[in-house]
Motif scaffolding. Structure first.
Motif, PDB file in Angstrom:
ATOM      1  N   ILE A 191     -11.353   8.016  -4.110  1.00 22.42           N
ATOM      2  CA  ILE A 191     -10.448   6.989  -3.594  1.00 22.42           C
ATOM      3  C   ILE A 191      -9.460   6.696  -4.714  1.00 22.42           C
ATOM      4  CG2 ILE A 191     -10.307   4.693  -2.510  1.00 22.42           C
ATOM      5  CD1 ILE A 191     -12.433   6.177  -1.063  1.00 22.42           C
ATOM      6  N   ASN A 192      -8.218   7.106  -4.521  1.00 21.11           N
ATOM      7  CA  ASN A 192      -7.226   6.976  -5.600  1.00 21.11           C
ATOM      8  C   ASN A 192      -6.552   5.600  -5.567  1.00 21.11           C
ATOM      9  OD1 ASN A 192      -5.622   7.755  -7.785  1.00 21.11           O
ATOM     10  ND2 ASN A 192      -4.022   8.588  -6.455  1.00 21.11           N
ATOM     11  N   LYS A 193      -5.869   5.288  -6.621  1.00 24.17           N
ATOM     12  CA  LYS A 193      -5.103   4.047  -6.805  1.00 24.17           C
ATOM     13  C   LYS A 193      -6.014   2.821  -6.810  1.00 24.17           C
ATOM     14  CE  LYS A 193      -1.161   6.152  -4.403  1.00 24.17           C
ATOM     15  NZ  LYS A 193       0.067   6.002  -3.651  1.00 24.17           N
ATOM     16  N   CYS A 194      -7.210   2.985  -7.384  1.00 29.05           N
ATOM     17  CA  CYS A 194      -8.144   1.857  -7.403  1.00 29.05           C
ATOM     18  C   CYS A 194      -7.605   0.737  -8.296  1.00 29.05           C
ATOM     19  CB  CYS A 194      -9.540   2.301  -7.839  1.00 29.05           C
ATOM     20  SG  CYS A 194      -9.652   2.718  -9.576  1.00 29.05           S
ATOM     21  N   ASP A 195      -6.557   1.048  -9.084  1.00 29.75           N
ATOM     22  CA  ASP A 195      -5.945   0.003  -9.918  1.00 29.75           C
ATOM     23  C   ASP A 195      -5.235  -1.042  -9.064  1.00 29.75           C
ATOM     24  OD1 ASP A 195      -2.723   1.157 -10.313  1.00 29.75           O
ATOM     25  OD2 ASP A 195      -4.248   2.492  -9.574  1.00 29.75           O
ATOM     26  N   ILE A 196      -4.876  -0.671  -7.849  1.00 26.86           N
ATOM     27  CA  ILE A 196      -4.097  -1.609  -7.019  1.00 26.86           C
ATOM     28  C   ILE A 196      -4.994  -2.740  -6.489  1.00 26.86           C
ATOM     29  CG2 ILE A 196      -2.727  -1.870  -4.898  1.00 26.86           C
ATOM     30  CD1 ILE A 196      -1.644   0.930  -5.351  1.00 26.86           C
ATOM     31  N   ASP A 197      -6.126  -2.347  -5.905  1.00 23.38           N
ATOM     32  CA  ASP A 197      -7.018  -3.371  -5.355  1.00 23.38           C
ATOM     33  C   ASP A 197      -8.455  -2.858  -5.422  1.00 23.38           C
ATOM     34  OD1 ASP A 197      -8.493  -5.141  -3.800  1.00 23.38           O
ATOM     35  OD2 ASP A 197      -6.804  -5.529  -2.430  1.00 23.38           O
ATOM     36  N   ILE A 243     -10.938   6.420  -8.352  1.00 23.67           N
ATOM     37  CA  ILE A 243     -10.115   6.908  -9.462  1.00 23.67           C
ATOM     38  C   ILE A 243      -8.749   6.205  -9.468  1.00 23.67           C
ATOM     39  CG2 ILE A 243     -11.134   9.234  -9.478  1.00 23.67           C
ATOM     40  CD1 ILE A 243      -8.404  10.211  -8.245  1.00 23.67           C
ATOM     41  N   SER A 244      -8.097   6.285 -10.592  1.00 21.34           N
ATOM     42  CA  SER A 244      -6.693   5.879 -10.662  1.00 21.34           C
ATOM     43  C   SER A 244      -5.964   6.934 -11.486  1.00 21.34           C
ATOM     44  CB  SER A 244      -6.545   4.513 -11.327  1.00 21.34           C
ATOM     45  OG  SER A 244      -5.191   4.344 -11.720  1.00 21.34           O
ATOM     46  N   ALA A 245      -5.122   7.681 -10.796  1.00 26.12           N
ATOM     47  CA  ALA A 245      -4.378   8.734 -11.499  1.00 26.12           C
ATOM     48  C   ALA A 245      -3.429   8.098 -12.514  1.00 26.12           C
ATOM     49  CB  ALA A 245      -3.604   9.587 -10.506  1.00 26.12           C
ATOM     50  N   TYR A 246      -3.066   6.843 -12.262  1.00 30.99           N
ATOM     51  CA  TYR A 246      -2.166   6.100 -13.154  1.00 30.99           C
ATOM     52  C   TYR A 246      -2.858   5.710 -14.448  1.00 30.99           C
ATOM     53  CZ  TYR A 246       2.266   4.927 -10.859  1.00 30.99           C
ATOM     54  OH  TYR A 246       3.516   4.953 -10.350  1.00 30.99           O
ATOM     55  N   GLY A 302      -5.145  15.831   0.449  1.00 27.37           N
ATOM     56  CA  GLY A 302      -4.970  14.415   0.754  1.00 27.37           C
ATOM     57  C   GLY A 302      -3.632  14.262   1.435  1.00 27.37           C
ATOM     58  N   VAL A 303      -3.458  13.192   2.170  1.00 23.70           N
ATOM     59  CA  VAL A 303      -2.193  13.006   2.896  1.00 23.70           C
ATOM     60  C   VAL A 303      -1.051  12.842   1.880  1.00 23.70           C
ATOM     61  CG1 VAL A 303      -3.225  11.981   4.954  1.00 23.70           C
ATOM     62  CG2 VAL A 303      -2.582  10.511   3.034  1.00 23.70           C
ATOM     63  N   PRO A 304       0.191  13.101   2.310  1.00 23.86           N
ATOM     64  CA  PRO A 304       1.309  12.887   1.391  1.00 23.86           C
ATOM     65  C   PRO A 304       1.290  11.447   0.881  1.00 23.86           C
ATOM     66  CG  PRO A 304       2.061  14.019   3.368  1.00 23.86           C
ATOM     67  CD  PRO A 304       0.628  13.619   3.622  1.00 23.86           C
ATOM     68  N   GLY A 305       1.446  11.277  -0.417  1.00 24.72           N
ATOM     69  CA  GLY A 305       1.441   9.931  -0.992  1.00 24.72           C
ATOM     70  C   GLY A 305       0.075   9.507  -1.500  1.00 24.72           C
ATOM     71  N   ALA A 306      -0.945  10.334  -1.232  1.00 23.87           N
ATOM     72  CA  ALA A 306      -2.297   9.961  -1.684  1.00 23.87           C
ATOM     73  C   ALA A 306      -2.393  10.033  -3.205  1.00 23.87           C
ATOM     74  CB  ALA A 306      -3.334  10.883  -1.049  1.00 23.87           C
ATOM     75  N   GLY A 307      -1.464  10.763  -3.816  1.00 19.57           N
ATOM     76  CA  GLY A 307      -1.476  10.847  -5.281  1.00 19.57           C
ATOM     77  C   GLY A 307      -1.953  12.191  -5.802  1.00 19.57           C
ATOM     78  N   LYS A 308      -1.764  13.242  -5.012  1.00 25.29           N
ATOM     79  CA  LYS A 308      -2.254  14.565  -5.435  1.00 25.29           C
ATOM     80  C   LYS A 308      -1.563  15.023  -6.720  1.00 25.29           C
ATOM     81  CE  LYS A 308      -1.134  16.315  -1.471  1.00 25.29           C
ATOM     82  NZ  LYS A 308      -0.832  15.066  -0.765  1.00 25.29           N
ATOM     83  N   SER A 309      -0.234  14.953  -6.725  1.00 28.84           N
ATOM     84  CA  SER A 309       0.434  15.505  -7.916  1.00 28.84           C
ATOM     85  C   SER A 309       0.184  14.631  -9.137  1.00 28.84           C
ATOM     86  CB  SER A 309       1.928  15.703  -7.682  1.00 28.84           C
ATOM     87  OG  SER A 309       2.472  14.603  -7.064  1.00 28.84           O
ATOM     88  N   THR A 310       0.088  13.321  -8.938  1.00 27.32           N
ATOM     89  CA  THR A 310      -0.195  12.443 -10.088  1.00 27.32           C
ATOM     90  C   THR A 310      -1.601  12.744 -10.610  1.00 27.32           C
ATOM     91  OG1 THR A 310       1.071  10.795  -8.849  1.00 27.32           O
ATOM     92  CG2 THR A 310       0.038  10.056 -10.873  1.00 27.32           C
ATOM     93  N   THR A 311      -2.534  12.970  -9.694  1.00 21.18           N
ATOM     94  CA  THR A 311      -3.907  13.282 -10.106  1.00 21.18           C
ATOM     95  C   THR A 311      -3.952  14.620 -10.836  1.00 21.18           C
ATOM     96  OG1 THR A 311      -4.726  12.072  -8.199  1.00 21.18           O
ATOM     97  CG2 THR A 311      -6.276  13.580  -9.243  1.00 21.18           C
TER      98      THR A 311
END
Ligand code: GDP
Length: 363
Positions: free
Chosen positions: A240-246, A278-281, A102-111
């Protein structure tokens, strides 16, 4: 008072107020025999037998040492590394190898942190490796930034190793494959290969994993822009990560991806490419994402595709190894550098064609 101190005091009258008293000698702060012992252990050259035995016992320190040998450019280290790898191969292959990109910032390490903790929490041993040809060890792509994978990096059932230091993509990829073998022999049953680059390193990662997971973000405007068609085609699943945002935006993005996937041929595995939120958070969807990987593995093992793909990957390694060995032998042949310089000059002076020059050099 020892000789040096006497010399110092001899410059003063003993009853002068300027006298500096010698004081009491401080005992050594550190237990030197312990330090010496640790140094000796660190320096100790382990035999191949010792290394293999400890790796098979799951000893992480020895695993790290073996990886350091793999990464070394010294001929003697390389030779020893190859022996260790050969001996570990019969014990390797039993993990699920998951590629994550995934692009930088996509949340790879958090995932990876969330997924990794979930897996170690259920008894798995997780190794995390990276392919990043641009990274230098000092800037370490994974661990350089201490905030990445904070919990997983101290988890005794996880092993995180930054990308082999900068080099050609081929070199980094080969080393990563060898490191996978060592990790598997050490009992890691899930190996996650993260790619930090965008493009060629994904192809390299794809050629060494069983399942290739693409991470995407919803809030990048036109979702499909900027994703190379090749990467979409390689993906076994999209999250699709960060689904918690929107949530609405994430669902819209998922629909767009599902529609786009209809335009691609069915993957060779025959397993449907799923698009999940998904939401890695908040950890939402992480379990489902892993469940999908496991369902794929079960399915692909049933159809035989799982083994077939690994065999193809092995044949690819064979071909790559032959190519790189031939190149090495050619360029390192005695006097080759001078011969190439001569031929280059002859070509520039129109005395010989490039094709004929190449033929002569190869002869
Ligand atoms: P990487 O560059 O792909 O490894 O991305 P990171 O894992 O470093 O994440 C980039 C940023 O996104 C960090 O600030 C994370 O805290 C944040 N992030 C990652 N996953 C999520 C998520 O699920 N939800 C939200 N809101 N933020 C996230």
């Amino acid at each position: 008072m020892d000789a040096d101190e006497k010399k110092l005091y001899s410059n003063f009258e003993y009853d002068s107020a300027l006298n500096v008293m010698g004081g009491v000698k401080q005992p050594e702060q550190v237990n030197n025999s312990y330090v010496e012992r640790m140094r000796a252990l660190k320096k100790k050259e382990y035999t191949v037998d010792e290394m293999v035995a400890e790796i098979l016992h799951g000893d992480r320190t020895m695993l790290s040492r073996a990886i350091t040998l793999v990464e070394s450019s010294l001929h003697a280290h390389q030779k020893k590394a190859q022996e260790v790898i050969e001996r570990c191969i019969p014990y390797s292959g039993k993990s699920v190898r998951l590629g994550l990109t995934g692009v930088p910032g996509a949340g790879k390490s958090t995932t990876i942190e969330t997924l990794g903790k979930m897996l170690t929490g259920t008894g798995h041993k997780v190794a995390v490796l990276a392919i990043d040809p641009s990274s230098e060890r000092s800037k370490g792509s994974i661990l350089g930034d201490k905030t990445r994978m904070e919990e997983l990096s101290v988890d005794p059932n996880a092993f995180i190793r930054p990308s082999p230091s900068a080099g050609s993509l081929g070199g980094v990829a080969r080393k990563t494959r060898e490191i996978i073998v060592l990790c598997e022999a050490a009992g890691f049953d899930v190996v996650i290969v993260e790619t930090v680059g965008v493009g060629q390193s994904e192809v390299a990662a794809h050629s060494m994993v069983d399942f290739f997971q693409l991470l995407q973000l919803a809030n990048t405007g036109d979702e499909l822009q900027g994703i190379k068609r090749g990467i979409m085609e390689m993906a076994d699943a999209i999250a699709i990560n960060k689904c918690d945002i929107d949530r609405t935006k994430s669902e819209l993005a998922a629909t767009q991806f599902r529609n786009a996937l209809h335009l691609f041929p069915m993957p060779d595995s025959g397993y449907e490419v799923k698009v999940q939120l998904i939401s890695a958070y908040s950890h939402e969807g992480i379990e489902e994402m892993w469940k999908n990987v496991m369902e794929y593995v079960v399915y692909a093992k049933q159809t035989g595709y799982f083994y077939q793909k690994r065999q193809q990957q092995n044949l690819r390694i064979l071909n790559e190894s032959i190519e790189s060995a031939l190149k090495d032998r050619f360029y390192n042949a005695p006097g080759m550098e001078e011969r190439i310089a001569e031929m280059s000059k002859a070509i520039l002076e129109n005395k010989i064609s490039a094709y004929a020059a190449a033929e002569q050099l190869l002869d």
